[in-house]
Design an enzyme around this catalytic site. Structure first.
Site, PDB file in Angstrom:
ATOM      1  N   GLU A   7      -7.320   0.089   1.407  1.00 44.53           N
ATOM      2  CA  GLU A   7      -7.837  -0.861   2.398  1.00 44.53           C
ATOM      3  C   GLU A   7      -6.794  -1.954   2.506  1.00 44.53           C
ATOM      4  O   GLU A   7      -6.684  -2.811   1.646  1.00 44.53           O
ATOM      5  CB  GLU A   7      -9.202  -1.400   1.945  1.00 44.53           C
ATOM      6  N   CYS A  16      -9.197 -10.030   5.368  1.00 43.64           N
ATOM      7  CA  CYS A  16      -8.554  -8.890   6.013  1.00 43.64           C
ATOM      8  C   CYS A  16      -9.234  -8.523   7.330  1.00 43.64           C
ATOM      9  O   CYS A  16      -8.572  -8.142   8.292  1.00 43.64           O
ATOM     10  CB  CYS A  16      -8.520  -7.698   5.068  1.00 43.64           C
ATOM     11  N   GLY A  30       0.812  -1.204   0.000  1.00 40.81           N
ATOM     12  CA  GLY A  30       0.000   0.000   0.000  1.00 40.81           C
ATOM     13  C   GLY A  30       0.847   1.257   0.000  1.00 40.81           C
ATOM     14  O   GLY A  30       0.525   2.246  -0.674  1.00 40.81           O
TER      15      GLY A  30
END
Length: 248
Positions: A18, A52, A1
């Site tokens: 996310e 997740c 990310g």
């Protein structure tokens, strides 16, 4: 990310990130085991824990610690691990070899530090990346299995004495995707859940993600949301039209 964010900096591309999570759940003292244990198990082992927002750390009051551990282990031992086309299978494989080795490493590390593996705890002796649902007790903050995201079919149980201390420990993670509180007193559970440092806080459930409600994290779990009206607005840029009215 972080690499995606760096790559997007060249033209100031807007992002919704996310990322990973290490979701903590707190079971309040006096919570009836039979009323919640099945839901807790399903929240932790959803998609074999490879989700997740799966429940990844379970904080249980010391007065009910053993009872919860044994109840969860009993559910885990009923599961049938195998390939999806095999009849009666309820648990499939871990997605890849690297992740299988990480899960094994985290469990072995916990065992080496004195943790008790109530069920599972070793790769199945058959072709494929199969690892049975595993319940681990005798661990605490500072163990890799608690501090890191296992992303696999393993649930560590952490005992606590004081609810405020459990809340502090739940929030100590650098991640903040989801979290939950379980208990009969819904008002108290809601008050504690509102103090979780997570993008989503659930009461008496976990990983309930719906297309009409926003979902996203905070801290190192990312920023921005998906789903709901708020998720749609992530893809828009507001424009203010300001007009001064002429006077005659």
């Amino acid at each position: 990310g972080q690499r995606v964010m760096q790559a997007a900096a060249g033209n100031l591309k807007r992002l919704t990130l996310e990322l990973g999570g290490n979701d903590a759940s707190i079971v309040l003292p006096g919570t009836p085991v039979d009323a919640v244990v099945e839901d807790i198990f399903q929240a932790a082992f959803l998609n074999m824990g490879q989700t997740c927002a799966a429940l990844k750390r379970l904080y249980v009051h010391e007065s009910q610690y053993r009872e919860f551990a044994e109840a969860l282990a009993a559910i885990a031992e009923r599961q049938v691990v195998g390939a999806g086309l095999e009849e009666g299978v309820t648990f499939g494989p871990i997605q890849n070899l690297d992740q299988l080795e990480l899960v094994s490493e985290l469990v072995d590390d916990a065992r080496a530090q004195g943790a008790e593996v109530l069920c599972g705890g070793a790769r199945l002796d058959r072709p494929g990346y199969f690892y049975p649902p595993t319940i681990v007790t005798g661990v605490s903050d500072g163990h890799r299995l608690v501090d890191e995201e296992q992303f696999g079919p393993v649930l560590p149980l952490i005992a606590y004495r004081d609810v405020e201390d459990a809340l502090r420990r739940a929030n100590a993670s650098q991640m903040g995707l989801g979290g939950s509180v379980w208990g009969e007193d819904e008002a108290r559970a809601q008050a504690i859940a509102s103090q979780l440092e997570s993008g989503v806080a659930w009461v008496n459930c976990h990983a309930q993600i719906q297309p009409n409600t926003p979902f996203g994290g905070c801290k190192m779990s990312g920023f921005g949301v998906e789903f709901g009206l708020e998720g749609l607005l992530e893809f828009t840029t507001p424009q203010l039209l300001f007009m001064r009215q002429r006077t005659s």
